[in-house]
Design an enzyme around this catalytic site. Structure first.
Site, PDB file in Angstrom:
ATOM      1  N   ASP A 242      -0.452   2.665  17.416  1.00  0.00           N
ATOM      2  CA  ASP A 242      -0.340   3.742  18.407  1.00  0.00           C
ATOM      3  C   ASP A 242      -1.560   4.653  18.420  1.00  0.00           C
ATOM      4  O   ASP A 242      -1.694   5.504  19.284  1.00  0.00           O
ATOM      5  CB  ASP A 242       0.968   4.536  18.266  1.00  0.00           C
ATOM      6  CG  ASP A 242       1.004   5.489  17.085  1.00  0.00           C
ATOM      7  OD1 ASP A 242       0.008   5.586  16.332  1.00  0.00           O
ATOM      8  OD2 ASP A 242       2.047   6.144  16.897  1.00  0.00           O
ATOM      9  N   ASP A 243      -2.468   4.468  17.465  1.00  0.00           N
ATOM     10  CA  ASP A 243      -3.645   5.339  17.381  1.00  0.00           C
ATOM     11  C   ASP A 243      -4.795   4.849  18.250  1.00  0.00           C
ATOM     12  O   ASP A 243      -5.812   5.534  18.369  1.00  0.00           O
ATOM     13  CB  ASP A 243      -4.129   5.423  15.934  1.00  0.00           C
ATOM     14  CG  ASP A 243      -3.152   6.167  15.046  1.00  0.00           C
ATOM     15  OD1 ASP A 243      -2.776   7.290  15.398  1.00  0.00           O
ATOM     16  OD2 ASP A 243      -2.755   5.616  14.006  1.00  0.00           O
TER      17      ASP A 243
ATOM     18  N   SER B 106      -0.494   8.312  20.016  1.00  0.00           N
ATOM     19  CA  SER B 106       0.380   8.680  18.919  1.00  0.00           C
ATOM     20  C   SER B 106       1.536   9.534  19.430  1.00  0.00           C
ATOM     21  O   SER B 106       1.363  10.342  20.333  1.00  0.00           O
ATOM     22  CB  SER B 106      -0.469   9.467  17.925  1.00  0.00           C
ATOM     23  OG  SER B 106       0.230   9.710  16.770  1.00  0.00           O
TER      24      SER B 106
ATOM     25  N   ASN C  69      -0.515   3.234  10.761  1.00  0.00           N
ATOM     26  CA  ASN C  69      -0.666   4.498  11.454  1.00  0.00           C
ATOM     27  C   ASN C  69      -1.522   5.456  10.639  1.00  0.00           C
ATOM     28  O   ASN C  69      -1.476   5.446   9.413  1.00  0.00           O
ATOM     29  CB  ASN C  69       0.730   5.101  11.665  1.00  0.00           C
ATOM     30  CG  ASN C  69       0.709   6.342  12.502  1.00  0.00           C
ATOM     31  OD1 ASN C  69       0.360   6.282  13.681  1.00  0.00           O
ATOM     32  ND2 ASN C  69       1.042   7.467  11.910  1.00  0.00           N
TER      33      ASN C  69
ATOM     34  N   SER D  20       2.495   2.703   7.969  1.00  0.00           N
ATOM     35  CA  SER D  20       1.866   4.010   8.118  1.00  0.00           C
ATOM     36  C   SER D  20       1.233   4.415   6.801  1.00  0.00           C
ATOM     37  O   SER D  20       1.787   4.147   5.733  1.00  0.00           O
ATOM     38  CB  SER D  20       2.917   5.062   8.512  1.00  0.00           C
ATOM     39  OG  SER D  20       3.578   4.673   9.691  1.00  0.00           O
TER      40      SER D  20
HETATM   41  C1  LIG Z   1      -3.791  10.982  17.843  1.00  0.00           C
HETATM   42  O1  LIG Z   1      -3.233  12.190  18.293  1.00  0.00           O
HETATM   43  C2  LIG Z   1      -2.391  12.828  17.362  1.00  0.00           C
HETATM   44  C3  LIG Z   1      -1.817  14.058  18.000  1.00  0.00           C
HETATM   45  O2  LIG Z   1      -1.456  13.820  19.293  1.00  0.00           O
HETATM   46  C4  LIG Z   1      -3.179  13.150  16.115  1.00  0.00           C
HETATM   47  O3  LIG Z   1      -2.322  13.740  15.175  1.00  0.00           O
HETATM   48  C5  LIG Z   1      -3.783  11.894  15.550  1.00  0.00           C
HETATM   49  O4  LIG Z   1      -4.579  12.193  14.456  1.00  0.00           O
HETATM   50  C6  LIG Z   1      -4.615  11.192  16.605  1.00  0.00           C
HETATM   51  N1  LIG Z   1      -5.066   9.912  16.095  1.00  0.00           N
HETATM   52  C7  LIG Z   1      -6.251   9.419  16.421  1.00  0.00           C
HETATM   53  C8  LIG Z   1      -6.517   8.089  15.862  1.00  0.00           C
HETATM   54  O5  LIG Z   1      -7.068  10.003  17.102  1.00  0.00           O
END
Ligand SMILES: *[C@@H]1O[C@H](CO)[C@@H](O)[C@H](O)[C@H]1NC(C)=O
Ligand SMILES: *[C@@H]1O[C@H](CO)[C@@H](O)[C@H](O)[C@H]1NC(C)=O
Length: 297
Positions: free
Chosen positions: A24-25, A56, A129, A162
């Site tokens: 999801d990232d 995410s 994750n 995760s």
């Molecule tokens: C993606 O967004 C979330 C918050 O929306 C953040 O906590 C997370 O670190 C972000 N991950 C990446 C890979 O940028």
């Protein structure tokens, strides 16, 4: 890749399987790329299909991918007006301009069949994750949402990974930080244990929710990690869990990952509602992976 598969076959490690991989990232996030590399190195035939950008926290959202009018995260793809795309020099790396669940769905239904002569994926994985997916977080997690989709809607055994150590990293970060490599190795080890236990890899309509503790101290060494059977949600009023480590109540995930000694929580989740699966399904997993699990001190 072909060489690796051939080598695996020659060495007699016949446990190389077809694995669909989402997250999801975002498709260009390094934890995911390191895991992809580890699965390939273990001889698996794996295809990545993940969102074009960080999605995410979008749970089980699903929507047809829309044209990508801007570059993908970390400038990892050019604006193309296409709804899906791939790395042309590494076509196993695919992006889908939509949600995590959608990227899993496209990975299974649209992208991977051409790699596998239309044979279905044998296992679905997502992540690792960036950050935990413990207890109440599980419901909102796109990592979990994509694994649950594979299990429930496509009947493909699925594992959501995760890692508690956060901090985003672009796919081309060099050198690759230890945490990304350690998570990839530990996740790959669990995959290999599941595969070695034979088919069916998991009972129907369950998924494994796996949380890896922080990469710090002795836990910067992948060989130090141990796996503990856990439960996702509070069990005060629930039916008994499978008997394990002298108790009929499994530890909560955060208790496992919070115990000193590099303990990985492995919960058997119910793909119908993302809660802890019933004791009979836990038992099947416990019995299959008996050699893997240990008890907390
Ligand atoms: C993606 O967004 C979330 C918050 O929306 C953040 O906590 C997370 O670190 C972000 N991950 C990446 C890979 O940028
Ligand atoms: C695409 O694949 C090439 C070759 O493997 C690699 O050098 C490059 O970093 C990859 N780019 C992305 C965004 O995946």
């Amino acid at each position: 890749m072909r060489t690796q598969l051939l080598l695996a076959a020659l060495l007699g490690s016949v446990n190389a399987i077809r694995i669909i991989h989402a997250n999801d990232d975002g498709w260009a996030e390094l934890y995911t790329r390191s895991f992809h590399e580890a699965l390939l190195a273990a001889g698996h035939d794996t295809v990545l299909s993940a969102p074009a950008e960080n999605k995410s926290g979008t749970g089980s959202s699903d929507a047809e991918p829309s044209p990508r009018t801007t570059a993908c995260q970390y400038n990892s793809c050019a604006p193309s007006n296409a709804p899906i795309g791939r790395n042309e020099s590494s076509p196993r790396l695919n992006w889908v301009n939509s949600f995590p669940l959608t990227s899993m769905r496209y990975g299974i239904d649209v992208i991977s069949p051409s790699f596998w002569n239309n044979e279905p994926a044998e296992l679905a994985v997502s992540g690792p994750n960036v950050g935990s997916n413990l207890y109440a977080q599980v419901h909102f997690s796109g990592t979990v949402g994509s694994a649950v989709f594979a299990s429930k809607e496509r009947k493909i055994p699925a594992i959501a990974f995760s890692g508690l150590t956060g901090g985003t990293l672009a796919w081309n970060t060099t050198p690759v930080p230890t945490r990304s490599l350690v998570y990839a190795q530990v996740a790959s080890k669990l995959v290999d244990a599941v595969v070695a236990a034979g088919k069916p890899y998991l009972p129907e309509d369950v998924f494994l929710n796996v949380n890896l503790p922080k990469v710090e101290g002795e836990c910067t060494d992948a060989s130090k990690y141990k796996f503990v059977l856990s439960r996702i949600n509070l069990g005060v009023f629930s039916q008994k869990d499978v008997a394990q480590c002298g108790s009929d109540r499994l530890p909560m995930e955060a208790v496992v990952t919070g115990t000193k000694g590099c303990y990985v929580s492995v919960s058997v989740g119910d793909a119908n509602d993302k809660t802890t699966a019933s004791a009979d399904k836990q038992k099947i997993v416990r019995d299959k992976l008996q050699g893997l699990f240990t008890c907390l001190p």
